[in-house]
Every structure is written in C-alpha cells, then in structure tokens.
Design an enzyme around this catalytic site. Sequence first.
Site, short mmCIF file in Angstrom:
data_model
loop_
_atom_site.label_atom_id
_atom_site.label_comp_id
_atom_site.label_asym_id
_atom_site.label_seq_id
_atom_site.Cartn_x
_atom_site.Cartn_y
_atom_site.Cartn_z
N HIS A 1 1.94 15.80 -13.06
CA HIS A 1 0.89 16.61 -13.30
C HIS A 1 1.62 18.03 -13.12
CE1 HIS A 1 -2.55 13.73 -12.48
NE2 HIS A 1 -2.11 13.56 -13.84
N SER B 1 8.41 0.66 7.74
CA SER B 1 9.58 0.09 8.68
C SER B 1 10.85 0.71 8.41
CB SER B 1 9.50 -1.55 8.52
OG SER B 1 9.98 -1.71 7.11
N ARG C 1 0.80 -1.11 0.02
CA ARG C 1 0.04 0.03 -0.05
C ARG C 1 0.76 1.23 0.07
NH1 ARG C 1 -5.66 -0.03 2.55
NH2 ARG C 1 -4.69 1.61 4.07
N SER C 2 2.03 1.34 0.71
CA SER C 2 3.08 2.30 0.56
C SER C 2 3.45 2.53 -0.74
CB SER C 2 4.13 2.11 1.52
OG SER C 2 3.68 1.93 2.70
N THR D 1 12.24 -2.65 3.91
CA THR D 1 11.70 -3.28 3.15
C THR D 1 12.83 -3.83 2.36
OG1 THR D 1 9.74 -1.65 2.96
CG2 THR D 1 9.99 -3.12 1.14
N ARG E 1 1.12 12.84 -9.35
CA ARG E 1 0.74 14.46 -9.02
C ARG E 1 2.15 15.30 -9.53
NH1 ARG E 1 -3.81 14.07 -9.58
NH2 ARG E 1 -5.31 14.45 -7.95
#
Length: 185
Positions: A60, A88, A46-47, A91, A57
């Site tokens: 953009h 953490s 999810r990170s 990773t 962004r």
Amino acid sequence: MTTTPYVAAILNELNRAEDQLADEQVEQLAASITAADRIFVAGAGRSGLMMRAFAMRLMHLGLDAYAVGDTVTRSFKKGDLFIIGSGSGETKSIVPMAEKARSLGGTVAALTLSPFSAIGRLADIAVRLPGAPKDHADNEEATIQPMGSLFEQMLLLVCDAIVLRLMEMQDLRGKTMYGNHANLE
C-alpha cells in the site's frame, strides 16, 4: 464474567511490552526497508499472518513487497530485504530461507523474542520484541495470554508502527496509500 476485563488485561500487557522496545532497532529496520530494492516477509502460523499483513501495508506504501510462499512471489536477489517474524527464532522451515537470502547477498532482518537464536544470528538486523514464548506455562507472570499471543500482537503493532514511520519519511497519507488498495473486490 464479561470479556471487558480480559481486553483491559491484554492492553495493559501491551503497554508494559511497549516500554521494552528498542527504538534504535526499529528505526534501523525502517531505514533498511527504504534502502531495499524489494522486501520479502515470512513467518509461520500466526506470526506468518502478521507478516503477510505487513507485506500488504508495504505494498500500500507503493513498495515492492512479497510474502514468501505466495504464487506471485518473485526471486530474491542482492539488494533485497528478507524480514522474518519468529518468536523463538528457531522456526525450522524459515532458517534455511534466511541462509539462502544471505547467500544471495540480501539483507536479513528478524523480529523475534530471541536475537541470539538461529534466525537472530543469521540476521543483519535483529529487533527484539517483548513477549513470552509459546511454552511459558511455567512462567505465568509473563502474560495471561495463551501461547505466543503477546508476541504476535506486538509483532503486528510494531509492523504497523514501522508503516507509520515510513509514511512519515515519505510524507504519505492514508488517502494516497488507498490508491494502491485492491479494487477488484
């Protein structure tokens, strides 16, 4: 029970977490983004999704930004910035990437719960984000949310805040940025 009390609890946690941010660290990261030739982002799970949203962004904004692992990601060079989102900071798939970016003469930044982690120690810029580690089950007071949700939410919010700061620095508006939005949809 409805979901409304949960939304209120999450927002309360995010408000408390916001009070723990170090503005100078976030400002340093924003300045390094403007100074970089190109920006590369990475994260796992999810990170990683939050970091991919950040790369979008940045694109953009008109910046040359890439998510590591995409087929159109260019090679990393001196003068580039590698931004890692990792709660953490340990990773295993990302530590070697940070080492490689350093060896190529680039700048490494980490958005993490643990600035003294392996990734945090490799980073030139470490932004400590508030939140709770995934294995916080023995410390339920940290957050009511499961696993790394609070960190991941803060990661997205801080990245969006950096985008707003960059917009301010470049005197850009959302309408101008929309010109860089995909149009073959």
